[in-house]
Design a protein around this motif. Structure first.
Motif, PDB file in Angstrom:
ATOM      1  N   ILE A  26      -4.029  24.306  -2.311  1.00 18.80           N
ATOM      2  CA  ILE A  26      -3.834  23.215  -3.266  1.00 18.80           C
ATOM      3  C   ILE A  26      -2.730  22.304  -2.741  1.00 18.80           C
ATOM      4  CG2 ILE A  26      -3.227  22.619  -5.635  1.00 18.80           C
ATOM      5  CD1 ILE A  26      -4.268  25.332  -6.486  1.00 18.80           C
ATOM      6  N   SER A  27      -3.050  21.003  -2.647  1.00 23.45           N
ATOM      7  CA  SER A  27      -2.092  20.033  -2.131  1.00 23.45           C
ATOM      8  C   SER A  27      -1.644  19.101  -3.251  1.00 23.45           C
ATOM      9  CB  SER A  27      -2.712  19.220  -0.994  1.00 23.45           C
ATOM     10  OG  SER A  27      -1.822  18.224  -0.550  1.00 23.45           O
ATOM     11  N   PHE A  28      -0.336  18.907  -3.348  1.00 22.03           N
ATOM     12  CA  PHE A  28       0.235  18.009  -4.351  1.00 22.03           C
ATOM     13  C   PHE A  28       0.700  16.694  -3.722  1.00 22.03           C
ATOM     14  CE2 PHE A  28       0.324  22.093  -6.310  1.00 22.03           C
ATOM     15  CZ  PHE A  28       0.186  21.871  -7.671  1.00 22.03           C
ATOM     16  N   ASP A  29       0.680  16.622  -2.416  1.00 18.50           N
ATOM     17  CA  ASP A  29       1.063  15.404  -1.708  1.00 18.50           C
ATOM     18  C   ASP A  29      -0.182  14.851  -1.021  1.00 18.50           C
ATOM     19  OD1 ASP A  29       3.865  15.657  -2.350  1.00 18.50           O
ATOM     20  OD2 ASP A  29       3.931  17.286  -0.876  1.00 18.50           O
ATOM     21  N   ILE A  30      -0.726  13.773  -1.581  1.00 19.41           N
ATOM     22  CA  ILE A  30      -2.021  13.258  -1.160  1.00 19.41           C
ATOM     23  C   ILE A  30      -1.840  11.989  -0.330  1.00 19.41           C
ATOM     24  CG2 ILE A  30      -4.323  12.619  -1.926  1.00 19.41           C
ATOM     25  CD1 ILE A  30      -3.381  15.445  -2.750  1.00 19.41           C
ATOM     26  N   THR A  31      -2.563  11.936   0.782  1.00 13.34           N
ATOM     27  CA  THR A  31      -2.594  10.740   1.627  1.00 13.34           C
ATOM     28  C   THR A  31      -4.024  10.216   1.685  1.00 13.34           C
ATOM     29  OG1 THR A  31      -0.746  11.505   3.000  1.00 13.34           O
ATOM     30  CG2 THR A  31      -2.155   9.792   3.930  1.00 13.34           C
ATOM     31  N   ALA A  32      -4.179   8.929   1.424  1.00 11.71           N
ATOM     32  CA  ALA A  32      -5.504   8.302   1.426  1.00 11.71           C
ATOM     33  C   ALA A  32      -5.482   7.097   2.345  1.00 11.71           C
ATOM     34  CB  ALA A  32      -5.904   7.884   0.011  1.00 11.71           C
ATOM     35  N   GLU A  33      -6.593   6.878   3.037  1.00  6.54           N
ATOM     36  CA  GLU A  33      -6.731   5.716   3.920  1.00  6.54           C
ATOM     37  C   GLU A  33      -8.039   5.009   3.595  1.00  6.54           C
ATOM     38  OE1 GLU A  33      -6.853   4.503   8.681  1.00  6.54           O
ATOM     39  OE2 GLU A  33      -6.211   6.512   8.047  1.00  6.54           O
ATOM     40  N   PRO A  34      -7.983   3.959   2.770  1.00  6.91           N
ATOM     41  CA  PRO A  34      -9.217   3.242   2.421  1.00  6.91           C
ATOM     42  C   PRO A  34      -9.791   2.509   3.616  1.00  6.91           C
ATOM     43  CG  PRO A  34      -7.300   2.038   1.646  1.00  6.91           C
ATOM     44  CD  PRO A  34      -6.784   3.351   2.165  1.00  6.91           C
ATOM     45  N   LYS A  35     -11.086   2.265   3.557  1.00  3.77           N
ATOM     46  CA  LYS A  35     -11.771   1.544   4.639  1.00  3.77           C
ATOM     47  C   LYS A  35     -11.530   0.051   4.469  1.00  3.77           C
ATOM     48  CE  LYS A  35     -16.297   0.791   6.771  1.00  3.77           C
ATOM     49  NZ  LYS A  35     -17.754   1.097   6.713  1.00  3.77           N
ATOM     50  N   ILE A  36     -10.867  -0.534   5.462  1.00  5.55           N
ATOM     51  CA  ILE A  36     -10.556  -1.963   5.450  1.00  5.55           C
ATOM     52  C   ILE A  36     -11.062  -2.569   6.748  1.00  5.55           C
ATOM     53  CG2 ILE A  36      -8.746  -3.711   5.323  1.00  5.55           C
ATOM     54  CD1 ILE A  36      -7.015  -1.663   3.876  1.00  5.55           C
ATOM     55  N   ASP A  37     -11.864  -3.613   6.638  1.00  7.25           N
ATOM     56  CA  ASP A  37     -12.409  -4.285   7.824  1.00  7.25           C
ATOM     57  C   ASP A  37     -12.355  -5.791   7.585  1.00  7.25           C
ATOM     58  OD1 ASP A  37     -13.621  -5.060  10.115  1.00  7.25           O
ATOM     59  OD2 ASP A  37     -15.471  -3.931   9.822  1.00  7.25           O
ATOM     60  N   ILE A  38     -11.222  -6.384   7.926  1.00  6.70           N
ATOM     61  CA  ILE A  38     -11.031  -7.819   7.744  1.00  6.70           C
ATOM     62  C   ILE A  38     -11.218  -8.486   9.101  1.00  6.70           C
ATOM     63  CG2 ILE A  38      -9.497  -9.633   6.900  1.00  6.70           C
ATOM     64  CD1 ILE A  38      -7.951  -7.476   5.393  1.00  6.70           C
ATOM     65  N   SER A  39     -12.358  -9.147   9.289  1.00  8.35           N
ATOM     66  CA  SER A  39     -12.649  -9.794  10.557  1.00  8.35           C
ATOM     67  C   SER A  39     -11.847 -11.077  10.688  1.00  8.35           C
ATOM     68  CB  SER A  39     -14.145 -10.096  10.679  1.00  8.35           C
ATOM     69  OG  SER A  39     -14.900  -8.903  10.555  1.00  8.35           O
ATOM     70  N   GLU A  40     -11.714 -11.537  11.954  1.00  8.93           N
ATOM     71  CA  GLU A  40     -11.027 -12.795  12.204  1.00  8.93           C
ATOM     72  C   GLU A  40     -11.805 -13.918  11.543  1.00  8.93           C
ATOM     73  OE1 GLU A  40      -8.215 -13.281  13.711  1.00  8.93           O
ATOM     74  OE2 GLU A  40      -7.876 -11.195  14.291  1.00  8.93           O
ATOM     75  N   GLU A  41     -11.089 -14.888  10.993  1.00  9.59           N
ATOM     76  CA  GLU A  41     -11.727 -16.033  10.367  1.00  9.59           C
ATOM     77  C   GLU A  41     -12.409 -16.878  11.440  1.00  9.59           C
ATOM     78  OE1 GLU A  41      -8.645 -16.668   6.633  1.00  9.59           O
ATOM     79  OE2 GLU A  41      -9.081 -18.295   8.026  1.00  9.59           O
ATOM     80  N   VAL A  46      -4.502  14.459  -8.057  1.00  5.92           N
ATOM     81  CA  VAL A  46      -3.218  15.132  -7.821  1.00  5.92           C
ATOM     82  C   VAL A  46      -3.060  16.257  -8.851  1.00  5.92           C
ATOM     83  CG1 VAL A  46      -0.723  14.841  -7.613  1.00  5.92           C
ATOM     84  CG2 VAL A  46      -2.231  12.932  -7.054  1.00  5.92           C
ATOM     85  N   PRO A  47      -3.166  17.543  -8.444  1.00  9.88           N
ATOM     86  CA  PRO A  47      -3.323  18.011  -7.061  1.00  9.88           C
ATOM     87  C   PRO A  47      -4.777  17.972  -6.600  1.00  9.88           C
ATOM     88  CG  PRO A  47      -3.197  19.880  -8.527  1.00  9.88           C
ATOM     89  CD  PRO A  47      -3.005  18.659  -9.390  1.00  9.88           C
TER      90      PRO A  47
END
Length: 229
Positions: free
Chosen positions: A143-158, A135-136
């Motif tokens: 130049i962006s001061f407002d950051i959006t992140a999407e982490p990789k999440i893969d939670i399979s069914e138990e 940031v930034p």
């Protein structure tokens, strides 16, 4: 009039670098969106920690990030691929505290106002790998001061574990999908399973019949030869 206008233009040119620097905001925002790729649903009530690992300094033409006091000894290159894991291990080892937040019903955490710098973001439940947010951030659009992140999440069914089947009983065992499995019981002591195939006692009798039939045929053949003579 022309002299006054020229003087004003010259003053603006002198002050332009200062105005450009002051145009930068002193803070930014971070939004983390957590969506489970396995079922396309938001991850609610996830415990996330945000730790500032580097400070920011900027001029009209340059933005510089430098590790802060807690992480200066790591000497890590913030742009390297192993930087998040290295800083995460250092934070855990030193017990560096950060901002602990929970995701909302939309799987989001929002830090509306944060100082400029670099932030380490990790999941306390380890549902995604640690990552860094600048940031930034310099993008193709500026130049962006407002950051959006999407982490990789893969939670399979138990998955339900396979049932343990007792091979010593003839009772049916029911699996998780209601499929019944029946196991044969083991033979006891000296009992043997029945054998397939022909029994052995007719063999000598059949052999004797064969010998008699061969003898009869040979005698008939011999008598026929005598009659011809």
């Amino acid at each position: 009039m022309k002299k006054a206008f020229a003087l004003l233009a010259a003053l603006l040119i002198v002050l332009l670098p200062c105005l450009t620097v002051n145009a930068y905001p002193s803070s930014g925002s971070i939004t983390v969106v957590m969506i489970n790729k396995a079922n396309k649903k938001p991850v609610e009530n996830a415990d996330v920690t945000v730790v500032k690992v580097a400070d920011c300094s900027y001029t009209e033409s340059d933005i510089t990030f430098s590790l802060n006091y807690d992480f200066y000894d790591t000497g890590v290159d913030l742009n390297s691929t192993d930087a998040p894991e290295t800083l995460y291990a250092s934070a855990k080892e030193k017990g560096v505290s950060g901002l602990n937040v929970k995701s909302d019903s939309d799987g989001m955490i929002i830090i509306a106002s944060c100082d400029l710098g670099v932030y380490l973001i990790y999941s306390q439940d380890e549902i995604f790998s640690p990552f860094l947010v600048f940031v930034p951030m310099v993008t193709d659009d500026g130049i962006s001061f407002d950051i959006t992140a999407e982490p990789k999440i893969d939670i399979s069914e138990e998955t339900v574990p396979d049932p343990v089947i007792d091979t010593n009983t003839t009772e049916p065992a029911t699996t998780s999908d209601d499929t019944k499995v029946t196991q044969p019981s083991k033979p006891s002591g000296g009992e043997k399973l029945p054998q397939t195939g022909m029994l052995q006692y007719p063999v000598p009798l059949l052999g004797l019949c064969g010998v008699l039939m061969f003898s009869k045929g040979f005698i008939m053949y011999a008598n026929g030869k005598k009659e011809e003579n």
